[in-house]
Design a protein around this motif. Sequence first.
Motif, PDB file in Angstrom:
ATOM      1  N   ILE A 107      -1.933   5.495   2.357  1.00  0.00           N
ATOM      2  CA  ILE A 107      -0.507   5.226   2.516  1.00  0.00           C
ATOM      3  C   ILE A 107       0.307   6.188   1.660  1.00  0.00           C
ATOM      4  O   ILE A 107      -0.222   6.874   0.782  1.00  0.00           O
ATOM      5  CB  ILE A 107      -0.162   3.772   2.149  1.00  0.00           C
ATOM      6  N   THR A 108       1.602   6.253   1.922  1.00  0.00           N
ATOM      7  CA  THR A 108       2.512   7.074   1.131  1.00  0.00           C
ATOM      8  C   THR A 108       3.436   6.209   0.287  1.00  0.00           C
ATOM      9  O   THR A 108       3.744   6.522  -0.847  1.00  0.00           O
ATOM     10  CB  THR A 108       3.349   7.984   2.048  1.00  0.00           C
ATOM     11  N   SER A 109       3.867   5.088   0.854  1.00  0.00           N
ATOM     12  CA  SER A 109       4.745   4.157   0.146  1.00  0.00           C
ATOM     13  C   SER A 109       3.985   2.878  -0.180  1.00  0.00           C
ATOM     14  O   SER A 109       3.241   2.356   0.661  1.00  0.00           O
ATOM     15  CB  SER A 109       5.963   3.823   1.013  1.00  0.00           C
ATOM     16  N   VAL A 110       4.180   2.370  -1.369  1.00  0.00           N
ATOM     17  CA  VAL A 110       3.530   1.117  -1.765  1.00  0.00           C
ATOM     18  C   VAL A 110       3.985  -0.028  -0.872  1.00  0.00           C
ATOM     19  O   VAL A 110       3.262  -1.006  -0.660  1.00  0.00           O
ATOM     20  CB  VAL A 110       3.830   0.805  -3.249  1.00  0.00           C
ATOM     21  N   ASN A 111       5.183   0.102  -0.302  1.00  0.00           N
ATOM     22  CA  ASN A 111       5.696  -0.954   0.557  1.00  0.00           C
ATOM     23  C   ASN A 111       4.993  -1.016   1.914  1.00  0.00           C
ATOM     24  O   ASN A 111       5.093  -2.021   2.619  1.00  0.00           O
ATOM     25  CB  ASN A 111       7.203  -0.770   0.750  1.00  0.00           C
ATOM     26  N   GLU A 112       4.290   0.055   2.281  1.00  0.00           N
ATOM     27  CA  GLU A 112       3.453   0.003   3.480  1.00  0.00           C
ATOM     28  C   GLU A 112       2.380  -1.067   3.311  1.00  0.00           C
ATOM     29  O   GLU A 112       2.052  -1.801   4.253  1.00  0.00           O
ATOM     30  CB  GLU A 112       2.790   1.360   3.726  1.00  0.00           C
ATOM     31  N   TYR A 113       1.825  -1.143   2.115  1.00  0.00           N
ATOM     32  CA  TYR A 113       0.816  -2.178   1.847  1.00  0.00           C
ATOM     33  C   TYR A 113       1.422  -3.570   1.972  1.00  0.00           C
ATOM     34  O   TYR A 113       0.808  -4.492   2.513  1.00  0.00           O
ATOM     35  CB  TYR A 113       0.201  -1.993   0.459  1.00  0.00           C
ATOM     36  N   ILE A 114       2.651  -3.720   1.462  1.00  0.00           N
ATOM     37  CA  ILE A 114       3.304  -5.024   1.507  1.00  0.00           C
ATOM     38  C   ILE A 114       3.447  -5.512   2.950  1.00  0.00           C
ATOM     39  O   ILE A 114       3.184  -6.676   3.254  1.00  0.00           O
ATOM     40  CB  ILE A 114       4.689  -4.956   0.821  1.00  0.00           C
ATOM     41  N   GLN A 115       3.844  -4.606   3.837  1.00  0.00           N
ATOM     42  CA  GLN A 115       4.009  -5.003   5.236  1.00  0.00           C
ATOM     43  C   GLN A 115       2.669  -5.388   5.862  1.00  0.00           C
ATOM     44  O   GLN A 115       2.577  -6.367   6.605  1.00  0.00           O
ATOM     45  CB  GLN A 115       4.643  -3.873   6.050  1.00  0.00           C
ATOM     46  N   SER A 120       5.012  -8.471   7.680  1.00  0.00           N
ATOM     47  CA  SER A 120       6.458  -8.708   7.753  1.00  0.00           C
ATOM     48  C   SER A 120       7.212  -7.452   7.342  1.00  0.00           C
ATOM     49  O   SER A 120       7.098  -7.000   6.196  1.00  0.00           O
ATOM     50  CB  SER A 120       6.861  -9.866   6.845  1.00  0.00           C
ATOM     51  N   ARG A 121       8.001  -6.908   8.234  1.00  0.00           N
ATOM     52  CA  ARG A 121       8.835  -5.756   7.888  1.00  0.00           C
ATOM     53  C   ARG A 121       9.965  -6.166   6.946  1.00  0.00           C
ATOM     54  O   ARG A 121      10.398  -5.382   6.098  1.00  0.00           O
ATOM     55  CB  ARG A 121       9.395  -5.122   9.156  1.00  0.00           C
ATOM     56  N   ALA A 122      10.437  -7.406   7.073  1.00  0.00           N
ATOM     57  CA  ALA A 122      11.507  -7.881   6.193  1.00  0.00           C
ATOM     58  C   ALA A 122      11.061  -7.875   4.735  1.00  0.00           C
ATOM     59  O   ALA A 122      11.808  -7.470   3.835  1.00  0.00           O
ATOM     60  CB  ALA A 122      11.933  -9.286   6.609  1.00  0.00           C
ATOM     61  N   VAL A 123       9.825  -8.306   4.489  1.00  0.00           N
ATOM     62  CA  VAL A 123       9.298  -8.304   3.121  1.00  0.00           C
ATOM     63  C   VAL A 123       9.154  -6.864   2.618  1.00  0.00           C
ATOM     64  O   VAL A 123       9.447  -6.562   1.460  1.00  0.00           O
ATOM     65  CB  VAL A 123       7.939  -9.036   3.068  1.00  0.00           C
TER      66      VAL A 123
END
Length: 410
Positions: A107-115, A120-123
């Motif tokens: 991944i490039t963004s840590v938020n990719e893992y979150i989704q 959830s894209r909102a999270v």
Amino acid sequence: MNSFGIVDYVAFGATILMSLGIGLYFALSGGRQRSTSEFLVGGRNMQIIPVALSLMVSFESSIMILGIPAEVYVNGAQIWISTFGQCLMVFFLTGLLVVPLMHPLKITSVNEYIQRRFNSRAVRLLGTFVGLLYYVFYMGIVVFGTAIGLEEVTDIPKVWSMFLVIFAAIIYTAMGGIKAVVWTDVFQTFIMTLGILVIIIKGTLDVGGVVEVWSAASKGGRFNMLNFDPDPTVRHTFWGLYFGNLARGLHLSFNQSTVQRICSMKTLRGAQKVTFLAGPIYWLSFTLSILIGIVAYSYYDHLGCDPLASGQITNPNQIVPFLTVDIFKGIPGMLGLFVAALCSASLSTVSSGLSSLSATTWEDILKHHLPNHSDFKATLVAKVAVIIYGVSSLGVAILISLVGGTLWQV
């Protein structure tokens, strides 16, 4: 008290130009930063030691050089306890849990893992928004700290100092991407360490040696390390410093800068080595910053004059620049070295922040709305994001100038 001469300006200017030169080199070499993979994660083929040093200085800044010594000067060296909790968390959690979790995902963004984790894209967007706020404000504090040091030692007003640091960071980050950020971090680590060491050594010699420094600091209560008071309203106790920073280490482990560097490594083992090296290096740097505060306290105790109490300075964050001017009077180039070290500390943090914000903005927000983009256009958008966030952090730095307290506290 200003004695900033031509040699000092040359030393300071050379540091800025070298950083810009590294950015230009990576803008013209390799793939010339034409793809998001190269611009944001270095083609996922970075080297261990440079990335480890870069990861360490991403969390250093003017706060490390000015704020921590100021905290020690005013309140004592007990904050050293915090490094043990923080480094333990970074070593074990990041190296043994986060790296094996994140690296295989590419991944490039840590938020990719979150989704992916919460489906959830909102999270994911919530994580992105919080991360953007955090980094912009953090960079603003860092830039303001640099301006304090520059104004104390040179004739450069705070606003112009802030602009200079932001402008330099924007230019070489936008030109050379994460590779430029990492390799300027390596160069800036050397300058920072040299600047810190010469202050500690010269200040110790002026006091009369290590024994005299230790004795003065001890008599002044600056080694009040083990305070086990359970009262949570006490400023520093073992419980708050160790366990509080054990939890705070979570921030370093799941930080965008950390994940971005983890995923820039070619192999999982290489990414683990980066975190195993970064923890001890961070501990050493923090310890050196604490020693500056100890030397500063001992020096002015030796003179019998506290510049804060006497009104010579009004902000504890000014103590290190004030000490530097005092001990290096008549020695050409040394004030320039200090300013170069201070700017290097801030440039490393700001450039890492800009690179991280650029990555999350593209990967988490814009990429979703621009499905038919070319890689070249995506990279161009990421570079524009660097400029926008740099200007935003400059605005925050101006606001932070209205806030009191040591940089560590702010």
